[in-house]
Design an enzyme around this catalytic site. Structure first.
Site, PDB file in Angstrom:
ATOM      1  CB  THR A  74      -4.335   1.105  -6.943  1.00 32.06           C
ATOM      2  OG1 THR A  74      -3.499   0.153  -6.287  1.00 32.06           O
ATOM      3  CG2 THR A  74      -4.896   2.051  -5.870  1.00 32.06           C
ATOM      4  CG  ASP A  75      -3.832  -4.196  -5.832  1.00 37.79           C
ATOM      5  OD1 ASP A  75      -3.214  -3.138  -5.583  1.00 37.79           O
ATOM      6  OD2 ASP A  75      -3.239  -5.285  -5.999  1.00 37.79           O
ATOM      7  CD  GLU A  76      -0.807   0.140  -3.002  1.00 40.70           C
ATOM      8  OE1 GLU A  76      -0.795   0.968  -2.092  1.00 40.70           O
ATOM      9  OE2 GLU A  76       0.195  -0.173  -3.650  1.00 40.70           O
ATOM     10  CE  LYS A  80      -5.493   5.807  -8.110  1.00 38.86           C
ATOM     11  NZ  LYS A  80      -5.437   6.541  -9.414  1.00 38.86           N
ATOM     12  CE1 TYR A  88      -1.383   5.794  -5.676  1.00 44.87           C
ATOM     13  CE2 TYR A  88      -1.281   3.611  -4.667  1.00 44.87           C
ATOM     14  CZ  TYR A  88      -1.493   4.415  -5.781  1.00 44.87           C
ATOM     15  OH  TYR A  88      -1.817   3.840  -6.990  1.00 44.87           O
TER      16      TYR A  88
END
Ligand code: NAD
Ligand code: DAU
Length: 378
Positions: A136-138, A188, A184
């Site tokens: 993810t970009d997060e 990741k 989260y």
């Protein structure tokens, strides 16, 4: 690279089901093994239309179970893995970080270790193998809102082809340092680091991609877009966190699946590719667009349900802005998003309204019955 048997983890979830559908149809000579634990987020009914395909097999299993993963890889002669299985919802990670560490870190590690053990036992070892990790970009953290003097946000930027309206002049690049803020994204990030460590230490052929917010059919209605469409349908409040000023970069899920296909077959080992929509929207503007679109499709008065919008307490650690620079993917592999957001939202809202049984089954928990009926009688 020609693959004979691909294991797709998390294939009963939102993005995974689109990837399974694409691969099963497009590669009839390749066996597609969907491995999914069926947590609350997994729903085999998302794949009703492919489950009788001769090259498709579903196995209910937990990626944390090393022996089962290794056994499946060996018995199915898996030569490619596309790893999507994860706990994916930020709000749940704030309440229960342990489950996120377990699946996203230990689960990823167990899968890597099984792939390494199996592939290293073969005479040809890693030749023609690939472990493709979906992230993810997060993991990159949060960007700021800013605009050049003399402009008002969103302003036009040269950071991409076409007309890209942005809320800031910085974008996530593949070379950015990781700076996750939520449990989260921290989990990741840890998973991504393990994938790269397995390449650098053991030579395991891998690719990591970091994608922005996806939207489209089959997304679990806890995420902004399907949750709000369902709430508008039933005239329930629309809980906008904070002032709705946060910005996300939205990509239609089938465009993500297409990027995964391209990168799986043509991406370079050990590379990272960012995938994004060049499509930044403030939450509040999306919510207004959802109300207008849903009301129109339901034959209600124009924007009749705007008063359902309710500003609530902000999400803890809420990242202000995400925006992906996917120039590398465009320049090296020729991928670009295919859908304009307004068109994608129209299709998406229409899909949820046309599939109210799916929504009702998922929100009531009935969907697990489908699994029992389909698989326990086989
Ligand atoms: P999702 O929550 O809809 O689906 C996750 C799937 O993984 C479910 O089918 C679930 O049953 C399965 N799963 C969970 N734990 C498991 C375990 N221990 N063993 C086996 N299966 C398990 O998620 P999604 O939105 O489809 O996201 C898929 C992947 O893409 C995730 O890795 C996520 O981090 C990443 N991603 C998502 C987005 C997005 O906008 N949704 C954007 C970028 C990246
Ligand atoms: O950026 C990619 C990520 O996008 C993925 O890695 C995650 O798996 C996926 O869940 C998504 O994360 P977000 O937190 O951005 O998505 P979500 O749909 O939960 O929220 C989108 C925005 O809307 C976010 O700024 C929070 C806000 N929001 C969300 C919900 C559920 C609200 O204002 N109200 C809500 O009820």
């Amino acid at each position: 690279m020609e693959h004979k048997a691909i294991m797709i983890t998390g294939g009963a979830g939102f993005i995974g089901s689109h990837v399974v559908r694409l691969f099963t149809g497009k590669y009839p000579d390749c066996r597609i093994l969907n491995v999914d634990k069926l947590t609350y987020a997994g729903n085999p009914a998302n794949l009703k239309d492919v489950e009788d395909s001769p090259n498709y097999r579903f196995v209910r299993a937990d990626i944390c179970d090393f022996d089962t993963m290794l056994g499946l890889m060996e018995s199915e002669h898996v030569d490619g893995i596309i790893h999507l299985a994860a706990e994916s919802h930020v709000d749940r990670s704030i309440k229960d970080p342990f489950t996120f560490a377990k699946t996203n870190v230990m689960g990823t590690l167990s899968l890597l270790q099984a792939a390494r053990q199996y592939w290293e036992s073969l005479p040809e070892r890693y030749d023609g193998k690939l472990f493709y990790h979906i992230s993810t970009d997060e993991v990159y953290g949060a960007l700021t809102l800013s605009h050049p003097e003399g402009t008002e946000p969103p302003f036009s930027t040269k950071a991409s082809s076409g007309h890209h309206l942005a809320y800031g002049d910085t974008f996530f690049k593949e070379t950015d340092k990781y700076s996750p803020h939520s449990p989260y994204s921290a989990s990741k990030a840890a998973g991504d680091h393990f994938v790269r460590a397995f390449h650098d230490t053991y030579g395991l052929p891998s690719i990591v991609t970091n994608c922005s917010n996806n939207y489209g059919p089959y997304q679990f209605p806890e995420k902004l877009i399907p949750l709000f469409v369902n709430n508008i349908l039933h005239r329930r409040p629309l809980p906008v966190y904070g002032r709705g000023e946060n910005v996300r970069d939205w990509l239609y899920v089938e465009d993500h699946a297409r990027a995964i296909d391209l990168i799986f077959h043509q991406g370079k080992i050990a590379e990272t590719y960012n995938i994004g929509g060049f499509n930044e929207w403030k939450n509040i503007d999306i919510v207004r667009l959802l109300v207008k679109t849903t009301d129109r499709l339901l034959g209600r008065g124009d924007g009749e349900d705007m008063d359902l919008i309710t500003f609530v307490k902000d999400r803890a650690g809420h990242d202000l802005r995400y925006a992906i620079d996917s120039t590398k993917l465009r320049d090296e592999l020729g991928w670009e998003p295919s859908l304009q957001f307004e068109e994608g939202i129209e299709k998406t809202v229409k899909w949820y309204l046309d599939n109210q049984d799916w929504l009702a089954d998922v929100t009531s928990g009935n969907y697990l019955r489908y699994y029992d009926e389909m698989y326990n009688r086989r």
